[in-house]
Every structure is written in C-alpha cells, then in structure tokens.
Design an enzyme around this catalytic site. Structure first.
Site, mmCIF file in Angstrom:
data_model
loop_
_atom_site.group_PDB
_atom_site.id
_atom_site.type_symbol
_atom_site.label_atom_id
_atom_site.label_comp_id
_atom_site.label_asym_id
_atom_site.label_seq_id
_atom_site.Cartn_x
_atom_site.Cartn_y
_atom_site.Cartn_z
ATOM 1 N N GLY A 94 -16.028 -26.996 -6.073
ATOM 2 C CA GLY A 94 -14.696 -27.500 -6.379
ATOM 3 C C GLY A 94 -14.305 -28.639 -5.478
ATOM 4 O O GLY A 94 -15.095 -29.149 -4.684
ATOM 5 N N GLY A 96 -10.639 -30.027 -3.265
ATOM 6 C CA GLY A 96 -9.256 -29.836 -2.869
ATOM 7 C C GLY A 96 -8.580 -31.172 -2.723
ATOM 8 O O GLY A 96 -9.135 -32.209 -3.059
ATOM 9 N N GLY A 97 -7.355 -31.138 -2.194
ATOM 10 C CA GLY A 97 -6.609 -32.368 -2.034
ATOM 11 C C GLY A 97 -7.239 -33.315 -1.039
ATOM 12 O O GLY A 97 -6.929 -34.496 -1.027
ATOM 13 N N MET A 98 -8.147 -32.819 -0.179
ATOM 14 C CA MET A 98 -8.717 -33.654 0.862
ATOM 15 C C MET A 98 -10.211 -33.848 0.733
ATOM 16 O O MET A 98 -10.783 -34.723 1.377
ATOM 17 C CB MET A 98 -8.441 -33.035 2.239
ATOM 18 C CG MET A 98 -7.002 -33.123 2.671
ATOM 19 S SD MET A 98 -6.676 -32.019 4.034
ATOM 20 C CE MET A 98 -8.206 -32.125 4.961
ATOM 21 N N VAL A 101 -15.601 -28.973 -1.860
ATOM 22 C CA VAL A 101 -15.899 -27.639 -1.351
ATOM 23 C C VAL A 101 -17.259 -27.212 -1.894
ATOM 24 O O VAL A 101 -17.507 -27.311 -3.102
ATOM 25 C CB VAL A 101 -14.817 -26.618 -1.751
ATOM 26 C CG1 VAL A 101 -15.127 -25.254 -1.155
ATOM 27 C CG2 VAL A 101 -13.431 -27.099 -1.303
ATOM 28 N N LYS A 116 -16.031 -27.057 3.495
ATOM 29 C CA LYS A 116 -15.134 -28.067 2.960
ATOM 30 C C LYS A 116 -15.408 -29.384 3.667
ATOM 31 O O LYS A 116 -15.420 -29.456 4.902
ATOM 32 C CB LYS A 116 -13.676 -27.655 3.170
ATOM 33 C CG LYS A 116 -12.696 -28.636 2.571
ATOM 34 C CD LYS A 116 -11.279 -28.088 2.677
ATOM 35 C CE LYS A 116 -10.294 -29.075 2.079
ATOM 36 N NZ LYS A 116 -8.916 -28.580 2.192
ATOM 37 N N ASP A 208 1.180 -26.352 0.383
ATOM 38 C CA ASP A 208 0.468 -26.611 -0.872
ATOM 39 C C ASP A 208 0.044 -25.293 -1.512
ATOM 40 O O ASP A 208 -1.043 -25.171 -2.065
ATOM 41 C CB ASP A 208 -0.748 -27.506 -0.626
ATOM 42 C CG ASP A 208 -1.306 -28.086 -1.934
ATOM 43 O OD1 ASP A 208 -0.529 -28.214 -2.903
ATOM 44 O OD2 ASP A 208 -2.498 -28.401 -1.991
#
Length: 824
Positions: A94, A96-98, A101, A116, A208
């Site tokens: 996946g 994430g916002g940054m 992953v 991550k 978040d």
C-alpha cells in the site's frame, strides 16, 4: 490538485498519462477507486504505482489550499527482493500519505514486518522531518491497539520505519461491504478509542485517523496505523507540520478546525473517531459531496444527520454519542477518547445512562426561526408575516444563552420544501421555530411550534391572539415562553428588555413593518418605499422609536446601494438614529445603525462604540458584526476582529457576505491561506457574489499565485456585471507579477477615466504606492481625503500600502483620518 510535470525520470507523455488517470480516479470512493485502477492499468503495475502514490499524497495533504506549482512526489523506486539493512522487501502492500508500505522479512529475527518508506530519496526536508517525528512518536507507545514500532533507519538516503505487520485487512475494506453489526461496531469503536487515548496520554495527536489507518488482526483486534502526521501536543520545539498553503489530513474525516490548520487538540481526533463510528453504523460518511468545496462547506457549517435517521436499530445512546463527537464546537465533544471508549462499552452492556455526559445534547441552545407563513393567503399581507418573523428573531436574540440564526439566513427557507430536520442540519441548530401569522382587522394571531432537529418531535406549540396595539406583549410572551420551554435562564436585564413594553399605535406600527419589509429587499425601489413608509409611520406617531431606526436604516441601505447621495442621506440618517435613541436608549437596532453611520462618516472610534453597545443589547442586525469587524481590523485589532467575524458567520451561516467579511479579516491580518479558504466558502454559498471572487483574487495575488488571481479577478468582474474597462485588481496583479508596463498602462487609463465616471482616488493612490511612485501616492491620498473616499478607513491596515508605511508622511495621514492608537 493539478501537479506540474515533475523533474524526474517520467517522460512528458508518461506524465500526461499518469496525471489523466489520477484526475479520473481521485474523487471516487475507495472501493470503486481500486476497481477503476485495476481496470485502467491492467498489467502496467508501474503506472498503477505512480497513480496510487499521487493519490496517497493528495489524501495526505489536502489540496484545497495547495501552493501553485505543486509537483508530483519523487517516487521511491524499489522492487521486491531489494534489501534495506537486514530487511528484505517482499511485496508492496500500500501507500500512505507520506510513502510506500512494504511487507518485508527481518533476516536476523526471522519474522515478517511492515516497512514504511518516505516519499523520494533525499527529498523534501519537511517530509523527512515528519517521518522522523513518526518514529519518535510511535516509539513511546506500547499498546495492543497501536501497531508496535521495531526500528528506524536510513539507507542510501531512503528513510524507513519498521513496525509490526498485522496480516488482517483494514477497517476501510470491511466497511465497503456494508454497515457493521452493532456488536462489532461497539467492540471495534471501544478498542480504537482505547488506542487513541493511549497516544493522547503520551502527548501524540494522530490528525489522520480514518478506516484506512485501522487494520484488523486475525483475532479481530483493531490496531491504529500511520501516525505519520502526528503532532506532539505542547512540544514548543517541534517542526511545524502544517505547510504553508496546505492542510494535513484526509478531508472526509477532518474536523472543522483542522480545515483551518488548527488541529492541536485531542478532540480533533475524537471528531475523526465520530466519523468512523457513523460510517461503521451506516456504511456511509456523515458528509458526502461530489466536490471538495461543497464537502468542506458541509464539514464546516452543517450538522451531521442522526445515525438513527439512516439506521433505525442503532441505540439512541450511540446516536447521541456520535452526535457529540461530531460537534462543530470543540467544547461540546467528549473531553477524551477514554470517555468515548467507556461509553461504547456501557452501551454494549445495556447500561448507558449516566456513563456519558450527553444529556446536554437534548438542550436547545441554538435555534432558527423560519419565515412565518402568511395565513391570510393575501400577498398584500406578506409584509406582516415577514415583519413578525423578524420581530421574533429580534426578541429571541436578546437571550444570551441562545444562538439565534439571523434573518438573512432564515429567509432563505421561505416556502422551502425541505424538511425541518434537514433545515436544522444545514443551519446547525438544535431546534426550529415555525408557524404562521394572520392579521385580521386589528386582531393578530400567531401560531408557532418548536421542533427538535435530531428527533423531529414537537417540543412545544402555542397560539397567541392579541389586538394589534398589544403586539409587543405578544412578542415578549412568546420569547419568554420559548426560553422557559428550553430551560434557558433569562438574566434580570433580559427580563427587563422583554417586559413592560407597552402598546403601539396600530397604523404606525403597520407602516413601520412595511418600511422594514421594503428596505430589506435592498433594491432602489425597495429602499425608496422603505423611506416612504417610515416617514408615514412617524407622521402617525412621532414617538415610535423603531420607525425612526427604520428610517435611518432605509437611508443607509439606499446609500450603500447607490440609490441615495451620501451627502444627503448620512445627515438625515444620523438625525433619525439619534432621535430613536432619545426615545428608547435600549433600542439595539438604532445603536447598530448609528455604528454604520459613524463608520461610513469616517468616525471609526464612534462606530466601534455604537456597534459594541448594539451587541451588548443583543441587536439581531447581522450587519453590525461586519461593520464592527471591519473597524477593528482598521485599527489592527485583528484578534478581536476575527472573533467578531466568526460570530457573524455562526449567526448568518447561509449568507456569502459575512463569510466574505471573514475572508477580508484574515487578509488584513496577513493570514492569506485562511482568507482563501473563507472566500471559497463564500463562493460556494453564492457564486454570483463578485466581492468574494475579488477577495479571493487579492489573497491569491498576495501568495504569488498569479494565474489563479487573474482567473478570480476576471470571474468577479463577469458575475458582478461591471462596466467594460480597466481594473484596479488586474493592475495590481500586473505590478505584483513584474509587468510594470501593463500596470502603468491600466493606471493611466483609470486616471483618465475620472473625467467621465467615478474612479476612486484611494485606488489610484494604492496603485502608485505599489509601483514605487511614493510622491504621487501621497498626492492622491490627499485627494482621497478631500473626496471622503470610503477606502481611507483601511489606510493603516491594507496591504496595498505596505510599500509606503515607513515614509515619514504616512503616519501623519493615518492620524488625520482618525486611525492612530487602538480606538479603545
């Protein structure tokens, strides 16, 4: 968000393909988004990764206030099998916002972990600072409801975080299958609240929280992931995590204060938890809109629908708890996540009473009075029904313990087909007062009922029959009864204001109501009729104080609208307002109008004093807040001005004017990103309001976003129906963008146009100031003073004059126009 082509390995053609797919995908629901990407990308895994990374960045940093020129992230390019220290990447799971992953293998300890990766190699220092902050924040936590952190390291410029791998799916995926059972909802919600409380106890704010950041273990235990934009509460040395022009978080789960970049309280996370509880219960979010601006407006302004309106088997206590979590007001939300967890377990056990302090939700502290129906069915009596509506609003507004929606917003619902709960949610009130008014000869009948917003139940109803001469007593009795029925305690001063008001001359009072009805239409014909009826009322009864106030108000509305000449209207309006106050010193509406008169006359100190007195007397005139806020801004009393402007928006939430005034207030305080937000919310309310477009353009210009500024200026000119010709705004924009020749061309044209039409000397002075023509700027300011230019009240604070503030001639002019000191 329309990222520019990144300076990276992507070819122009490839970038166009990525951008097109990103734009086609971004506004879809999560489940539909995944299916759409799978169909669109087929076997092109690299294309899908690039689009998903853009989507992740877009979700992580909401693009509503993005700075111009935002570019696509510098994507991490690692493949399965790559090594990061002792960790071997297995498969990408996946983004994430940054960053990405990955599922990985810890070679030393022979276990599966989650890794991550931050976006990019050696990229944005702020992103790396956030990433390091996540590692330090998570290292403090040890709780079964939070994914455990194992390691943090850097290799070849790539920072990565190693954490517990939880093999279950996310709560987001589970919700896409439909609403959860009440049992699972209560169990999951309590566990999430416990993990959130643990983070808050360590001073960590998530900011978040959403179903995609909650993963379910194989045993069904929720674990919170991705504290990537967590902020250490109270850490004065922390690197700011809100970038200029950006709001961090995922929009559908953001609290109202988070939209403004002010998420520094644990109750912001509790709001997000409330959204998740709502979604688990109903299978949908509380606010669903196809456009971002519309969604933001609902989050900011509208109450959420009750859970039970979408799911009838939901316990009433759960409905109330979710409503408390979703309150716009921080102070009305549960004080801690622990309270929410305890409440959910109590509901599960069947003993919710006394567990949560949610009884306050039943209290009515905000109310809207809908336009009373004209029971006579005679259009000629419409003025009477509207006048009685305004009178009831005015009387209820005197009660300090009650927030009463202003007439402007309430009148939007005249003859509306919307249900009362729907109207209440749009206005964010606890109850609605609706009914009818009838004038039959000299007899008045008013029938009303008070309906709750959450349950759509009638709390109270009554019918009042009086002679017209006793109408003030009718209004007072109605207001006092409403206060008693909703358990609001009247102060002695409020009781005095509502009691002993005496009789009225029936004919004069009807003329007064006709004056108010006509003037508030704000057309040339309307204000002329308003003046006519007010004068007729005073012929019938020279002691009718409200009629004197109505005359002053009609003259001022007409002056602002260009129907009356200021040199003639201002003196008569001032005389009328003073006469009203001689007759009734407690008449808040007269003080409000006097504040407007003094402000337009250049007496800002007197204007502030009159407006503040009007508010002490609980005037229901919404303009008093706008006039007072502008005057406070003029003296650089920005904090007070913002408080007043925010109050105006709360009382008049469906009007674009107070929202635009709030945008102006932030602009004068040099908080341009926030001003952009409120100008856009004003445009969302009324796209035809040219003032909001022009304000938006000024704010864009101040931030150097020149293309957006030009578009906003041009749209404002279009919807405003302005005459063809040069524009002050476009001239300033040209100067700001470095096109001095164009700015001077427009300046010359504007100056020449003064021979044939009204062109502000203040505006010409501001253009000269920006272009560096200091002497010319001061010469035109002298002309502006002579011509009593309205803009002079903003001389001290307007950014247009920043270039000449240090000139020794500036302060003496500020003093001459009465803007020195702080007006206290």
């Amino acid at each position: 968000m329309s990222p520019d082509q990144p300076e990276s390995r992507l070819t122009p053609d490839r970038w166009r393909e990525v951008e097109a797919l990103f734009l086609a995908t971004r506004d879809r629901e999560p489940g539909e988004r995944a299916r759409f990407l799978q169909q669109s990308c087929g076997t092109d895994a690299a294309l899908r990764r690039e689009v998903e990374s853009l989507l992740a960045a877009d979700q992580g940093a909401t693009g509503f206030l993005e700075p111009a020129g935002a570019s696509a992230p510098d994507l991490v390019l690692l493949e399965a099998g790559a090594r990061l220290g002792r960790y071997r990447l297995l498969d990408r799971i996946g983004a994430g916002g940054m960053g990405e992953v990955w599922r990985a293998h810890d070679v030393n300890l022979d276990r599966v972990v989650a890794i991550k990766l931050v976006q990019g190699k050696g990229g944005d220092p702020t992103a790396h600072a956030r990433f390091r902050r996540e590692a330090h924040a998570l290292s403090r936590l040890s709780h079964p409801g939070v994914a455990t952190i194992f390691d943090f390291d850097v290799q070849d410029g790539v920072e990565f975080l190693v954490m517990e791998f939880v093999p279950g799916g996310t709560l987001e995926v589970l919700i896409t299958q439909g609403p959860l059972s009440i049992e699972d909802l209560l169990r999951f919600g309590a566990a999430i609240a416990d993990g959130l409380h643990e983070a808050h106890q360590h001073g960590i704010l998530h900011r978040d929280l959403k179903p995609g950041n909650v993963v379910l273990s194989e045993g069904g235990l929720p674990k919170i992931l991705d504290f990537g934009i967590a902020r250490l509460m109270g850490d004065a040395g922390a690197v700011p995590l809100t970038l200029t022009g950006m709001v961090l978080g995922s929009l559908p789960y953001m609290a109202p204060e988070q939209l403004m970049g002010e998420a520094d309280d644990a109750r912001t996370d509790i709001y997000a938890l409330g959204v998740m509880l709502f979604e688990m219960a109903t299978g949908r979010r509380p606010f669903v809109k196809p456009r971002r601006e519309a969604l933001m407006f609902e989050i900011l302004s509208n109450a959420a629908p009750p859970v039970r309106s979408l799911r009838s088997d939901a316990p009433d206590a759960l409905d109330q708890l979710v409503a408390a979590c979703l309150s716009k007001d921080l102070g009305q939300r549960p004080a801690s996540a622990a309270i929410v967890g305890t409440a959910l377990r109590a509901i599960a056990s069947g003993t919710p009473t006394g567990i949560v302090a949610i009884a306050a939700l039943h209290a009515v502290r905000a109310i809207a009075v809908l336009p009373l129906r004209n029971a006579s069915n005679d259009p000629a009596q419409e003025y009477f029904a509207d006048g009685m509506t305004e009178a009831i609003i005015s009387d209820l507004a005197m009660i300090s313990g009650l927030r009463v929606i202003s007439r402007t917003s309430a009148m939007r619902y005249k003859a509306s087909a919307k249900s009362l709960p729907e109207i209440a949610r749009e206005l964010n009130v606890h109850a609605v007062l609706e009914g009818s008014a009838l004038l039959a000869g000299t007899r008045v009948r008013v029938s009303v009922q008070l309906v709750t917003a959450r349950t759509d139940l009638t709390l109270w109803s009554a019918r009042y029959d009086r002679e017209l001469q006793d109408v003030l007593d009718l209004q007072s009795e109605l207001a006092a009864t409403v206060a008693r029925e909703i358990a609001v305690q009247l102060t002695p001063s409020e009781e005095m204001q509502l009691a002993g008001r005496g009789t009225v001359n029936p004919e004069a009072h009807l003329e007064y109501l006709k004056s108010r009805h006509a003037s508030l239409a704000a057309t040339r014909e309307g204000v002329e009729m308003g003046v006519h009826h007010a004068r007729r009322a005073l012929e019938l009864d020279p002691s009718h104080a409200p009629a004197w106030a109505a005359l002053a108000d009609a003259l001022m509305i007409g002056m602002v609208r260009g129907a009356f000449v200021p040199a003639e209207a201002l003196p008569e309006a001032s005389t009328a307002a003073h006469r009203a106050l001689e007759l009734d010193p407690m008449l808040g509406e007269a003080h409000a109008t006097l504040g407007t008169i003094r402000s337009f006359s250049g007496d800002l100190v007197g204007g502030i004093q009159a407006c503040e007195r009007a508010l002490e007397l609980k005037s229901s005139n919404g303009m008093v807040y706008i006039i007072l806020g502008r005057a406070l801004s003029a003296f650089e009393r920005h904090e007070e001005a913002l408080a007043v402007a925010h109050t105006a928006v709360r009382l008049d939430p469906m009007s674009a004017l107070p929202r635009t005034a709030l945008g102006d207030t932030y602009y004068f305080a040099r908080e341009h990103e926030k001003s952009i937000f409120h100008f856009r919310m004003a445009i969302e309310l009324d796209p035809r309001f040219d003032g909001a477009h022009t304000g938006l353009a000024r704010a864009y210009e101040a931030l150097g976003r020149f293309d957006e500024a030009r578009a906003a200026y041009e749209e404002g000119h279009r919807v405003g129906g302005g005459v063809a010709g040069p524009s002050f705004g476009l001239a300033h924009l040209a100067a700001s963008a470095g096109n001095e020749a164009e700015a001077r061309r427009i300046l010359a044209e504007l100056t020449a146009s003064r021979a044939s039409r009204v062109i502000s000397a203040w505006g010409i002075a501001a253009l000269h100031a920006q272009l560096g023509d200091t002497d010319e700027a001061f010469e035109w300011l002298e002309t502006a003073i002579t011509e009593h230019a309205a803009g002079m009240i903003l001389l001290r604070v307007h950014p247009r004059f920043d270039a000449i503030r240090r000139d020794p001639r500036y302060l003496p002019i500020v003093e001459r126009v009465g803007l020195a000191g702080n007006a206290t």
